[in-house]
Write an enzyme that holds these catalytic residues in place. Structure first.
Site, short mmCIF file in Angstrom:
data_model
loop_
_atom_site.label_atom_id
_atom_site.label_comp_id
_atom_site.label_asym_id
_atom_site.label_seq_id
_atom_site.Cartn_x
_atom_site.Cartn_y
_atom_site.Cartn_z
N TYR A 132 16.75 30.33 6.93
CA TYR A 132 15.60 31.08 7.44
C TYR A 132 15.67 31.25 8.95
O TYR A 132 16.04 30.34 9.69
CB TYR A 132 14.30 30.36 7.09
CG TYR A 132 13.85 30.52 5.66
CD1 TYR A 132 13.51 31.77 5.15
CD2 TYR A 132 13.74 29.41 4.82
CE1 TYR A 132 13.08 31.91 3.85
CE2 TYR A 132 13.31 29.55 3.51
CZ TYR A 132 12.98 30.80 3.03
OH TYR A 132 12.55 30.94 1.73
N LYS A 171 0.84 -1.21 0.00
CA LYS A 171 0.00 0.00 0.00
C LYS A 171 0.87 1.25 0.00
O LYS A 171 2.07 1.20 0.25
CB LYS A 171 -0.92 -0.01 1.23
CG LYS A 171 -0.18 0.01 2.55
CD LYS A 171 -1.14 -0.06 3.74
CE LYS A 171 -0.37 -0.06 5.05
NZ LYS A 171 -1.26 -0.04 6.22
#
Length: 332
Positions: free
Chosen positions: A224, A33
């Protein structure tokens, strides 16, 4: 040109599958999956089928239909959600509305409180080809819930003599739980256990390419928020992979990458497309590739830095990352 790549070692995948098949009393299926946990469902399933795997589990009907195009007709595909209308797939029925004429698998909820029939509500009238449950704590073998779940399941299984059962995930198989094994994370190289060494072979390697080398004087900040100030003159590698590619943002100022087996710390915040690395101690140049996880930096180690699990790290690999499947020796 892509600057992030995932290399999937299908030989190691096959070796992990053989480990599970040897330990599962009634053989091993494969859970593929979520695009085989991010590694690519079709190439993964094709290789596992070449190793003799004939049962596969997916989460949704759409996944099952995509997989059906890859696998031979004699391979069985089970859909965990139970919502199936197309032919060629087996629903894993979790509630009465999902029962249908024809063969189905039945999911018994023995303690997860997710999908599945409560033990007292399991129907007797369905054409059951597989009876399954899922262990909540198999990664911690001594947890008492394991024994309680098995006791509850065996009481139900006694009502279905001769019907195959599937109980064990990756850890459950290694713990010796009976039935058809359903390995997932262990197939892909993640550690099936909590607090133990990883017995599986590394399958997935996520890398980013160095785009630029910068020389940063002591006292300058990186990235940042100026969250990191270098305390020495630093050689900084700017790597072309960020959180959009599956590099967890929580690796900011705490994780490491590897270059030719040498670990290098991540400096500053991981951004969407880029990650900065302290490469002062190694020789580097633009075009080199660094490992975010793989044989040097384990995926479970990255998960721990990121305060999550290897499942989330693998399934979080971005769609723009190139998937590579080097030539393999089938059956080796």
């Amino acid at each position: 040109m892509r600057h992030a790549r995932l290399t999937v070692d299908l030989d190691s995948l096959a070796a992990n599958y053989r480990t599970f098949r040897a330990r599962a009393p009634d053989g091993a299926a494969a859970v593929v999956k979520a695009d085989a946990y991010g590694l690519g469902m079709n190439p993964v399933a094709a290789r596992l089928a070449s190793e003799g795997c004939s049962r596969f589990f997916v989460a949704t009907e759409a996944e099952g239909l995509a997989l059906r195009e890859t696998l031979a007709a004699d391979c069985d595909i089970f859909v965990f959600s139970g919502e199936v209308s197309a032919a060629g797939l087996f629903p894993v029925a979790n509630q009465p509305s999902q029962l249908r004429a024809g063969p189905v698998a039945l999911h018994v909820d023995t303690g997860m409180q997710r999908l599945g029939f409560a033990p007292e509500d399991v129907p007797d009238h369905a054409e059951v080809v597989l009876l399954l449950t899922h262990l909540a704590c198999a990664d911690t073998p001594d947890d008492p819930l394991n024994a309680l779940q098995l006791e509850r399941f065996e009481a139900v299984a006694a009502r279905f003599p001769g019907v195959p059962v599937s109980i064990a995930n990756s850890a459950g198989i290694l713990n010796g739980v009976r039935g058809i094994g359903r390995p997932g994370i262990g197939l892909y190289g993640g550690n099936p256990y909590s607090g133990r060494d990883n017995p599986m072979r590394c399958v997935a390697t996520l890398e980013g390419q160095i785009l630029q080398v910068r020389h940063v004087p002591a006292g300058e900040s990186v990235g940042y928020g100026a969250s990191r100030v270098v305390t020495r003159d630093t050689t900084l590698a700017v790597v072309g992979a960020g959180y959009a590619d599956g590099v967890p943002r929580l690796l900011s100022n705490r994780g490491e990458v590897a270059l030719r087996g040498v670990r290098l710390p991540i400096l500053g915040r991981v951004s969407m497309d880029l990650t900065q690395v302290d490469a002062t101690e190694v020789a580097i140049e633009p075009g080199d590739w660094v490992e975010f996880f793989g044989p040097t930096v384990g995926v479970d180690e990255v998960a721990a830095w990121s305060e999550t699990i290897a499942y989330e790290v693998l399934t979080g690999i971005g769609r723009r990352v190139e998937r590579r499947y080097p030539a393999t020796a089938v059956g080796v």
